[in-house]
Write an enzyme that holds these catalytic residues in place. Structure first.
Site, PDB file in Angstrom:
ATOM      1  N   HIS A  93       0.956  -1.383  -0.130  1.00  0.00           N
ATOM      2  CA  HIS A  93      -0.058   0.035  -0.183  1.00  0.00           C
ATOM      3  C   HIS A  93       0.894   1.831  -0.141  1.00  0.00           C
ATOM      4  O   HIS A  93       1.005   2.307  -1.138  1.00  0.00           O
ATOM      5  CB  HIS A  93      -0.690   0.145   1.010  1.00  0.00           C
TER       6      HIS A  93
ATOM      7  N   LYS B 151     -18.006  -4.961   9.975  1.00  0.00           N
ATOM      8  CA  LYS B 151     -17.136  -6.191  10.296  1.00  0.00           C
ATOM      9  C   LYS B 151     -16.256  -5.762  11.434  1.00  0.00           C
ATOM     10  O   LYS B 151     -16.509  -3.990  12.096  1.00  0.00           O
ATOM     11  CB  LYS B 151     -15.548  -5.909   8.944  1.00  0.00           C
TER      12      LYS B 151
ATOM     13  N   ARG C  92      -2.190  -6.299  -7.727  1.00  0.00           N
ATOM     14  CA  ARG C  92      -0.970  -7.440  -7.561  1.00  0.00           C
ATOM     15  C   ARG C  92      -0.827  -8.361  -8.692  1.00  0.00           C
ATOM     16  O   ARG C  92       0.307  -8.665  -9.287  1.00  0.00           O
ATOM     17  CB  ARG C  92      -1.736  -7.699  -6.530  1.00  0.00           C
TER      18      ARG C  92
ATOM     19  N   SER D 108      -3.191  -7.442   3.110  1.00  0.00           N
ATOM     20  CA  SER D 108      -3.258  -7.001   4.621  1.00  0.00           C
ATOM     21  C   SER D 108      -3.451  -8.737   5.444  1.00  0.00           C
ATOM     22  O   SER D 108      -3.081  -9.058   7.305  1.00  0.00           O
ATOM     23  CB  SER D 108      -4.578  -6.144   5.085  1.00  0.00           C
TER      24      SER D 108
END
Ligand code: PNS
Length: 162
Positions: free
Chosen positions: A19, A43, A92, A130
């Site tokens: 990031h 969440k 990615r 993450s």
């Protein structure tokens, strides 16, 4: 709306070196990059939004042209509210594409004047996420070099308290 303002949205729970790489690359292209952390009430995050903002701020050696904030609701509405026409997302690997493609086209449908641009992080960060970092850290694996040092320390502290 300005072509020079970009929003880089995400959960950043926690921010990784991938990031940070994208934030720095975008800040060389756009005059202002707004790192926007989604306030996702559904969440339970590892770090609060305030902690995540603080971690990103401390991880970046410079804050020149970079703003870090949080948002609720639709991303395109947030982008419009800060006069940004560009959404930056990191890609990615090929497996990211399907989700990103759907999100970019849906966001375009929601607001035609906002464009999504994709950037590739350094190849060495292309397998980082993450969630992988949270898992490895919780199992006492070595995450040195994958997250900023202040994030590594915060992970050790937070996970030891749990
Ligand atoms: O880092 P993440 O978790 O992949 O980021 C996803 C994020 C925050 C960019 C996405 O979930 C989002 O924009 N949420 C806000 C709600 C919204 O606008 N949803 C429609 C997207 S098509």
């Amino acid at each position: 709306m300005s072509d020079k303002i970009a929003v880089y949205p995400g959960s950043f729970d926690p921010v990784t070196n991938g990031h940070i790489d994208i934030i720095k690359r975008s800040s060389r292209i756009f005059s202002k990059v707004i790192v926007a952390i989604l306030n996702n009430y559904e969440k339970v995050p590892l770090f609060t939004v305030e902690e995540r903002i603080d971690l990103i701020r401390k991880a970046l050696c410079t804050d020149k042209g970079i703003e870090i904030t949080s948002f609720d609701g639709l991303l395109v509405d947030f982008a419009a509210s800060v006069k940004a026409r560009i959404i930056v997302r990191g890609l990615r690997e090929v497996s990211d594409f399907e989700y990103e493609f759907q999100m970019a086209l849906m966001n375009r449908r929601l607001n035609e004047s906002i464009e999504t641009v994709f950037m590739m992080p350094k190849a060495e960060y292309s397998y980082l996420s993450s969630s992988v970092i949270r898992e490895i850290a919780s199992l006492n694996g070595n995450i040195k070099g994958l997250v900023p040092e202040n994030v590594r320390e915060a992970l050790l502290k937070t996970l030891n308290q749990k």
